[in-house]
Scaffold this active site. Structure first.
Site, PDB file in Angstrom:
ATOM      1  N   GLY A  57      33.566 -16.180  39.244  1.00  0.00           N
ATOM      2  CA  GLY A  57      32.435 -15.941  40.140  1.00  0.00           C
ATOM      3  C   GLY A  57      31.534 -17.127  40.399  1.00  0.00           C
ATOM      4  O   GLY A  57      31.968 -18.226  40.768  1.00  0.00           O
ATOM      5  N   ARG A 107      33.075  -6.351  39.115  1.00  0.00           N
ATOM      6  CA  ARG A 107      32.973  -5.535  37.899  1.00  0.00           C
ATOM      7  C   ARG A 107      34.212  -5.695  37.015  1.00  0.00           C
ATOM      8  O   ARG A 107      34.138  -5.564  35.798  1.00  0.00           O
ATOM      9  CB  ARG A 107      32.792  -4.061  38.263  1.00  0.00           C
ATOM     10  CG  ARG A 107      31.369  -3.688  38.658  1.00  0.00           C
ATOM     11  CD  ARG A 107      31.232  -2.195  38.808  1.00  0.00           C
ATOM     12  NE  ARG A 107      29.833  -1.802  38.920  1.00  0.00           N
ATOM     13  CZ  ARG A 107      29.380  -0.583  38.608  1.00  0.00           C
ATOM     14  NH1 ARG A 107      30.229   0.326  38.161  1.00  0.00           N
ATOM     15  NH2 ARG A 107      28.118  -0.294  38.738  1.00  0.00           N
ATOM     16  N   ILE A 160      29.686  -5.767  30.970  1.00  0.00           N
ATOM     17  CA  ILE A 160      30.810  -5.149  30.251  1.00  0.00           C
ATOM     18  C   ILE A 160      31.824  -6.213  29.834  1.00  0.00           C
ATOM     19  O   ILE A 160      32.163  -6.352  28.656  1.00  0.00           O
ATOM     20  CB  ILE A 160      31.505  -4.080  31.113  1.00  0.00           C
ATOM     21  CG1 ILE A 160      30.509  -2.993  31.540  1.00  0.00           C
ATOM     22  CG2 ILE A 160      32.697  -3.467  30.354  1.00  0.00           C
ATOM     23  CD1 ILE A 160      29.839  -2.278  30.393  1.00  0.00           C
ATOM     24  N   LYS A 204      35.601 -12.193  16.861  1.00  0.00           N
ATOM     25  CA  LYS A 204      36.470 -11.588  15.848  1.00  0.00           C
ATOM     26  C   LYS A 204      37.537 -12.581  15.408  1.00  0.00           C
ATOM     27  O   LYS A 204      37.866 -12.671  14.213  1.00  0.00           O
ATOM     28  CB  LYS A 204      37.132 -10.327  16.405  1.00  0.00           C
ATOM     29  CG  LYS A 204      38.155  -9.723  15.460  1.00  0.00           C
ATOM     30  CD  LYS A 204      38.748  -8.433  15.979  1.00  0.00           C
ATOM     31  CE  LYS A 204      39.789  -7.898  14.984  1.00  0.00           C
ATOM     32  NZ  LYS A 204      40.319  -6.570  15.377  1.00  0.00           N
ATOM     33  N   HIS A 246      -8.897  -9.245   5.799  1.00  0.00           N
ATOM     34  CA  HIS A 246      -7.902  -8.470   5.051  1.00  0.00           C
ATOM     35  C   HIS A 246      -7.588  -7.128   5.716  1.00  0.00           C
ATOM     36  O   HIS A 246      -7.589  -6.082   5.086  1.00  0.00           O
ATOM     37  CB  HIS A 246      -8.349  -8.278   3.605  1.00  0.00           C
ATOM     38  CG  HIS A 246      -8.602  -9.568   2.890  1.00  0.00           C
ATOM     39  ND1 HIS A 246      -7.594 -10.466   2.617  1.00  0.00           N
ATOM     40  CD2 HIS A 246      -9.745 -10.121   2.433  1.00  0.00           C
ATOM     41  CE1 HIS A 246      -8.114 -11.528   1.995  1.00  0.00           C
ATOM     42  NE2 HIS A 246      -9.410 -11.339   1.879  1.00  0.00           N
ATOM     43  N   ARG A 302     -13.671   9.879  -0.832  1.00  0.00           N
ATOM     44  CA  ARG A 302     -14.592   9.676   0.288  1.00  0.00           C
ATOM     45  C   ARG A 302     -16.007   9.346  -0.191  1.00  0.00           C
ATOM     46  O   ARG A 302     -16.740   8.605   0.459  1.00  0.00           O
ATOM     47  CB  ARG A 302     -14.584  10.934   1.160  1.00  0.00           C
ATOM     48  CG  ARG A 302     -15.026  10.704   2.597  1.00  0.00           C
ATOM     49  CD  ARG A 302     -14.410  11.742   3.493  1.00  0.00           C
ATOM     50  NE  ARG A 302     -12.961  11.632   3.472  1.00  0.00           N
ATOM     51  CZ  ARG A 302     -12.267  10.725   4.167  1.00  0.00           C
ATOM     52  NH1 ARG A 302     -12.896   9.864   4.935  1.00  0.00           N
ATOM     53  NH2 ARG A 302     -10.959  10.674   4.080  1.00  0.00           N
TER      54      ARG A 302
END
Length: 514
Positions: free
Chosen positions: A34, A63, A126, A137, A275, A438
């Site tokens: 392409g 594609r 793809i 691989k 902090h 609390r």
């Protein structure tokens, strides 16, 4: 072995002409597809088309072009396997020794604010990932490059040895699988979002490294900083550092905490953080006034802290900032006068945020690691208005008290639990953070406020389990309280408030922060 044949197909064409040209000079036959083939031909680089290899045309608008046995056998064949060599020879198939591929710009496509779903899907590559995976691989024999940063390394080794080293091929293969995993994660995240899968059965996310850090929370811990690929403006991950030394792990954490608080406000606001907790928050008619209040809230703790503002820093404000030691100043922008003043200090970090959304924000996913797993939740962007409040006491808060209560509520949401915040005159005056009960948090906040507690308001991030915190607040002179409500002993707290003349409103929403 030697690299004799390379397949090139790239969307990002940075440096590809120079790289391909050098490969050709080294006698490497180049195959391309392409737009890459068109570019190389235009630049005079000898190249053959993929159809010359497959004997099949590029079809379906490109594609289908590399999804062919002639390509993948050339990538996957084990060179020292006699049976593989026999099959390749019988079928007249050639080996491909080097693959240079990067993928369709999916991230850039979905980053467009007006992207159409069909356009996003069309930019799911793809053939590219398939070639990359095949080559990676078979890295015992095939070199595969997915990053232009590796072009020089490959060229150097091919010049010296006609091939890359096995160590390099292993490293390149690992990078390929990181790259394709990240690519698939982005696609997964986008498509899951399109169908409303907020917490799918598998949670996959990807991040890009911004920088290695000198160390983590402590010098003996290694650390690095990553950001999401599509992180938008107005985050620490995308802020532009325009002055100062490199950010540390703790700097980044604290800066993010400060930014999340200041985003709560639409009026000029300044937040000081130490902090991960606010030590001072102020609002005003100008950034200068807001800073003066944030500073006055706790002149001791602000020293060495992080400052975040939701307005550009001007010269007057910069002069005040210059008077104390600060680690970081974060703001949408800095005037030229402000920069001239602040850059006199070599080490102060200045972070320019650009535009960011003030007030209520969209919930994002927060990920917290635990050993062996992670927790994922929506960020706490819940906001309230005056109309959401329910008065639980006989006395309703005055308009003045109500304004301070809403300010206190915005702040307490960002304080580590258990949390108590005291506010008066558009500024925090006492913050009790991270206590086991609390009452303890209230005592710390009241002690910090001192005489200023008289006439102030109080916010609690969660309900009062009994009336003891209200007793302490009343003794200190607190006149109004905001809290979620919902305790089985709410009536006890309401009774204390009524007895002491305190106005108390309930939000119905808790803001625990661990």
């Amino acid at each position: 072995m030697a690299i004799k044949r390379a397949l090139i197909s790239v969307s990002d064409k940075t440096g590809i002409v120079e790289f391909a040209s050098e490969l050709a000079k080294l006698g490497v036959e180049l195959i391309s597809t392409g737009g890459t083939k068109t570019l190389l031909e235009k630049e005079g680089v000898p190249v053959i088309g993929i159809s010359d290899v497959t004997g099949f045309p590029e079809i379906l608008d490109g594609r289908v072009k590399t999804l062919h046995p002639a390509v993948h056998s050339g990538l996957l064949a084990i060179r020292d396997d006699a049976e593989h060599r026999k099959v390749m020879e019988e079928l007249g198939l050639g080996y491909i020794d080097l693959v240079i591929v990067n993928l369709y710009p999916f991230a850039q496509t979905i980053a467009k604010p007006d992207v159409e779903y069909a356009d996003a899907v069309e930019n799911i590559d793809i053939g590219g990932p398939t070639m990359l995976r095949s080559a990676a691989k078979n890295h015992a024999f095939v070199s595969v490059v997915v990053d232009a940063a590796d072009y020089d390394t490959v060229l150097t080794e091919v010049r010296e040895n006609a091939d890359t080293t096995l160590e390099t091929r292993k490293r390149l293969a690992a990078k390929v699988f990181r790259h394709t995993a990240a690519y698939d994660s982005l696609i997964s995240e986008y498509l899951s979002g399109q169908v409303g899968e907020e917490f799918p059965e598998r949670y996959t996310v990807t991040y890009e490294k911004v920088q290695d850090l000198r160390y983590g929370e402590n010098p003996h811990q290694k650390a690095a900083f990553y950001r999401k690929p599509l992180a938008g403006e107005g985050s620490i991950a995308t802020a532009e550092q325009i002055h100062g030394k490199e950010l540390s792990y703790n700097n980044i954490n604290d800066a993010n905490a400060a930014l999340q608080i200041v985003k709560e406000f639409t009026e000029p606001a300044v937040v000081a953080v130490k902090h991960m907790n606010p030590c001072g928050v102020g609002i005003g008619t100008s950034v200068k006034e807001a800073y003066e209040k944030a500073y006055a809230a706790d002149p001791t703790s602000i020293f060495g802290g992080i400052i975040a503002a939701n307005r550009p820093i001007d010269g007057e404000t910069a002069q005040l900032l210059h008077e104390i030691f600060l680690e970081i100043v974060i703001a949408p922008d800095f005037t030229a006068e402000a920069l001239e003043i602040l850059q006199k200090k070599k080490n102060i970090r200045l972070l320019k945020l650009g535009n960011f959304t003030e007030g209520q924000r969209k919930a994002l996913h927060l990920v917290t690691s635990v050993e062996g797993g992670m927790l994922v939740q929506e960020s706490d962007v819940h906001a309230i208005s005056e109309g959401d409040l329910k008065t639980a006491t006989d006395r309703e808060p005055t308009e003045a008290e109500l304004k301070q209560l809403l300010l206190a509520w915005k702040v307490v949401k960002h304080v580590k639990s258990n949390a108590i915040v005291l506010v008066t005159e558009d500024m925090t005056i006492g913050i009790g953070a991270g206590q086991m009960n609390r009452v303890g948090a209230a005592k710390i906040a009241i002690e910090q406020a001192g005489e200023k507690a008289k006439g102030a308001v109080l916010a609690s991030d969660a309900f009062f389990p009994m009336g003891d915190t209200l007793e302490i607040a009343a003794a200190a002179g607190i006149t109004a309280v905001i809290q979620p409500g919902g305790s089985i002993k709410d009536e006890e707290s309401i009774k204390v408030a009524n007895d002491k003349g305190i106005a108390m409103v309930m939000t119905g929403v808790r803001h625990f922060k661990h």
